[in-house]
Motif scaffolding. Structure first.
Motif, PDB file in Angstrom:
ATOM      1  N   ALA A 128       0.367  -1.258  -0.287  1.00 49.52           N
ATOM      2  CA  ALA A 128      -0.033  -0.005   0.483  1.00 49.52           C
ATOM      3  C   ALA A 128       0.484   1.548   0.395  1.00 49.52           C
ATOM      4  N   PRO A 129       1.690   1.128   0.938  1.00 48.35           N
ATOM      5  CA  PRO A 129       2.287   3.255   1.133  1.00 48.35           C
ATOM      6  C   PRO A 129       3.659   2.719  -0.634  1.00 48.35           C
TER       7      PRO A 129
ATOM      8  N   LYS B 258       2.892  30.241  -3.674  1.00 46.15           N
ATOM      9  CA  LYS B 258       4.172  29.301  -3.370  1.00 46.15           C
ATOM     10  C   LYS B 258       3.659  28.676  -2.111  1.00 46.15           C
ATOM     11  N   ILE B 259       3.429  29.276  -1.282  1.00 45.12           N
ATOM     12  CA  ILE B 259       3.654  29.222  -0.198  1.00 45.12           C
ATOM     13  C   ILE B 259       2.682  27.837   0.345  1.00 45.12           C
ATOM     14  N   ALA B 260       0.671  28.348  -0.307  1.00 45.41           N
ATOM     15  CA  ALA B 260       0.073  27.583  -0.229  1.00 45.41           C
ATOM     16  C   ALA B 260       0.375  26.327  -1.215  1.00 45.41           C
ATOM     17  N   LEU B 261       1.494  26.482  -1.632  1.00 48.66           N
ATOM     18  CA  LEU B 261       1.358  25.478  -2.514  1.00 48.66           C
ATOM     19  C   LEU B 261       2.465  24.106  -2.052  1.00 48.66           C
ATOM     20  N   THR B 262       3.550  24.644  -0.925  1.00 47.09           N
ATOM     21  CA  THR B 262       4.270  24.368  -0.177  1.00 47.09           C
ATOM     22  C   THR B 262       3.627  23.754   0.653  1.00 47.09           C
ATOM     23  N   LEU B 263       2.989  24.271   1.450  1.00 42.86           N
ATOM     24  CA  LEU B 263       2.506  23.580   2.514  1.00 42.86           C
ATOM     25  C   LEU B 263       1.724  22.854   2.138  1.00 42.86           C
ATOM     26  N   ILE B 264       0.818  22.172   1.453  1.00 43.30           N
ATOM     27  CA  ILE B 264       0.045  21.207   0.864  1.00 43.30           C
ATOM     28  C   ILE B 264       1.061  19.703   0.152  1.00 43.30           C
ATOM     29  N   PHE B 265       2.050  20.556   0.401  1.00 43.15           N
ATOM     30  CA  PHE B 265       3.606  18.848   0.117  1.00 43.15           C
ATOM     31  C   PHE B 265       3.435  18.892   1.352  1.00 43.15           C
ATOM     32  N   VAL B 266       3.784  19.660   1.970  1.00 40.71           N
ATOM     33  CA  VAL B 266       4.854  19.711   3.766  1.00 40.71           C
ATOM     34  C   VAL B 266       3.477  18.955   4.551  1.00 40.71           C
ATOM     35  N   LEU B 267       2.232  19.127   3.921  1.00 46.34           N
ATOM     36  CA  LEU B 267       1.312  17.834   4.666  1.00 46.34           C
ATOM     37  C   LEU B 267       1.457  17.070   5.089  1.00 46.34           C
ATOM     38  N   GLY B 268       2.151  16.552   3.743  1.00 43.49           N
ATOM     39  CA  GLY B 268       2.504  15.013   3.643  1.00 43.49           C
ATOM     40  C   GLY B 268       3.508  14.341   4.557  1.00 43.49           C
ATOM     41  N   LEU B 269       4.688  15.150   5.461  1.00 43.67           N
ATOM     42  CA  LEU B 269       4.511  14.562   6.776  1.00 43.67           C
ATOM     43  C   LEU B 269       4.128  14.003   7.954  1.00 43.67           C
TER      44      LEU B 269
ATOM     45  N   ALA C 107      -2.338   8.908   4.127  1.00 43.95           N
ATOM     46  CA  ALA C 107      -1.489   9.068   3.016  1.00 43.95           C
ATOM     47  C   ALA C 107      -2.391   9.726   1.599  1.00 43.95           C
ATOM     48  N   ILE C 108      -3.130   8.804   1.493  1.00 48.86           N
ATOM     49  CA  ILE C 108      -3.882   8.504   0.546  1.00 48.86           C
ATOM     50  C   ILE C 108      -4.280  10.330   0.363  1.00 48.86           C
ATOM     51  N   VAL C 109      -5.366  10.708   1.589  1.00 50.46           N
ATOM     52  CA  VAL C 109      -5.184  12.039   1.765  1.00 50.46           C
ATOM     53  C   VAL C 109      -4.647  13.003   1.479  1.00 50.46           C
ATOM     54  N   CYS C 110      -2.894  13.358   2.130  1.00 53.86           N
ATOM     55  CA  CYS C 110      -2.252  13.500   1.577  1.00 53.86           C
ATOM     56  C   CYS C 110      -1.849  13.969  -0.187  1.00 53.86           C
ATOM     57  N   THR C 111      -1.852  13.024  -0.710  1.00 58.36           N
ATOM     58  CA  THR C 111      -1.515  12.537  -2.360  1.00 58.36           C
ATOM     59  C   THR C 111      -3.162  13.090  -2.658  1.00 58.36           C
ATOM     60  N   CYS C 112      -3.981  13.075  -2.619  1.00 61.03           N
ATOM     61  CA  CYS C 112      -4.932  13.883  -2.978  1.00 61.03           C
ATOM     62  C   CYS C 112      -4.935  15.513  -3.079  1.00 61.03           C
ATOM     63  N   LEU C 113      -4.718  15.968  -1.942  1.00 62.39           N
ATOM     64  CA  LEU C 113      -4.429  17.280  -1.812  1.00 62.39           C
ATOM     65  C   LEU C 113      -4.737  18.130  -3.376  1.00 62.39           C
ATOM     66  N   PRO C 114      -3.379  18.513  -3.249  1.00 61.64           N
ATOM     67  CA  PRO C 114      -2.438  19.169  -4.650  1.00 61.64           C
ATOM     68  C   PRO C 114      -3.310  18.694  -5.813  1.00 61.64           C
ATOM     69  N   THR C 115      -4.095  17.582  -5.959  1.00 59.83           N
ATOM     70  CA  THR C 115      -5.175  17.506  -6.971  1.00 59.83           C
ATOM     71  C   THR C 115      -6.554  18.093  -7.274  1.00 59.83           C
ATOM     72  N   MET C 116      -6.770  18.264  -5.492  1.00 62.25           N
ATOM     73  CA  MET C 116      -8.448  19.523  -5.521  1.00 62.25           C
ATOM     74  C   MET C 116      -8.686  20.928  -4.838  1.00 62.25           C
TER      75      MET C 116
END
Length: 359
Positions: free
Chosen positions: A103-104, A202-213, A253-262
């Protein structure tokens, strides 16, 4: 004596049901929202969308195995679980660890496929391909070891045979899993800041990817809890939190991966002013008002990239690292996307003065 009796009858069932059900529901809603966002923007499903859908299916398999294990004593002390249930529980655990191993990495591959789709920098894409190949080789090896970790395979639940030490195997997988999580989630941030976008965006998009942490944090908690209990005799009780954190990790992981496309969904949820403050609205080309018709969206429009592209040689440019996405070879295709709604012809003529009437 009463405390000992209470400990024997301890049951984590309510905690497991509530937490696992909440997180599997969140993962399911995130994937549905991702597909709806693609639909709202009139975009076909891409490889990364199908990969995250497969990851969701694996997450549901983990949840189903949790439900089955619960019926054979998961969450209860082994002293109160019928001994005949233990081999069945261990067999279900065998299948659970196989699907968890798959899965991961599937979520990581979905994220890497998304990077391949939205970034055009050749240097960054080389990194994406290398990391994707490494993740694919790693998950293949680990899945093979998980399936054939005992000889015969049934020795995993019968105890009659030879097996790879399960504790060392699980901890080794978890460590590599966390390292690759950090690499995959943080690798696009430098390229993101090369785009010619407003700073707030840029800050908003960066935060979306940082949420993956957050996903990395869940994997770390699972690792620490596994180190404390793997190999214990009371498998039905001590492994319960491992089941729970496995589902939490994959679901997050699924939720965070979907955020950039939503972004399309987020723009509906948030007010226009708040979305504009976060920079969500400026990525989408504006539709110009007209009484005769509208602007035609390009079929290859990307969620994050918008009309910008990062050039491979952007590092040597004096100005911004981003240029407009219309290249000379794209002029013909771009012209086909423009509709002439109205033609107005203006001519300038000299106006002669009317003759003066005779007195």
């Amino acid at each position: 004596m009463q405390s000992d009796s209470a400990s024997v009858h301890e049951d984590l069932g309510l905690l497991l049901w509530v937490v696992n059900s909440i997180f599997i529901a969140l993962a399911t809603l995130a994937v549905i929202a991702r597909f709806v966002a693609r639909r709202l923007k009139s975009l076909a499903l891409a490889a990364d969308d199908w990969a995250i859908f497969i990851a969701l299916l694996l997450d549901w398999v983990l949840y189903s195995l949790f439900v089955a294990c619960r019926g054979y004593g998961l969450g209860r002390r082994r002293e109160v679980v019928p001994e005949a249930n233990i081999p069945v529980f261990l067999e279900l655990l065998y299948y659970f660890q196989i699907f968890y191993i798959l899965a991961p990495p599937t979520v990581k591959l979905s994220l890497l496929l998304l990077y391949r789709r939205i970034f055009v920098s050749s240097r960054f894409l080389i990194i994406v391909y290398v990391v994707g190949a490494a993740v694919s080789v790693w998950v293949t090896i680990m899945a093979f070891l998980a399936i054939f970790n005992c000889k015969p395979i049934s020795a995993f639940w019968t105890g009659q045979g030879q097996c790879i030490p399960f504790k060392q195997f699980a901890i080794g997988y978890a460590i590599v899993n966390i390292i690759t999580d950090l690499a995959v989630w943080l690798m696009p941030i430098p390229s993101m800041w090369k785009l010619q976008l407003p700073t707030a965006q840029k800050i908003a998009l960066t935060l979306i990817f940082v949420l993956g942490l957050i996903d990395c944090g869940a994997a770390l908690v699972r690792l620490l809890s596994s180190m404390l209990v793997l190999g214990n005799w009371d498998v039905t009780h001590d492994y319960a939190r491992g089941f729970m954190w496995s589902i939490i990790e994959v679901s997050l992981a699924i939720v965070c991966t979907c955020l950039p496309t939503m972004r399309a969904i987020l723009k509906v949820i948030f007010s226009r002013s708040f979305a504009r403050a976060l920079g969500f609205s400026s990525l989408t080309p504006r539709r110009h008002s007209s009484s005769k018709g509208g602007w035609v969206r390009a079929s290859q429009y990307k969620e994050l990239q918008g009309p910008w592209k990062v050039r491979p040689d952007a590092e040597n440019q004096h100005h911004s690292h981003a240029t407009t996405g219309i290249e000379p070879q794209d002029v013909a295709s771009t012209a086909r996307e423009i509709r002439v709604l109205e033609e107005v012809r203006v001519e300038l003529q000299h106006i002669k003065a009317p003759p003066t009437p005779a007195p």
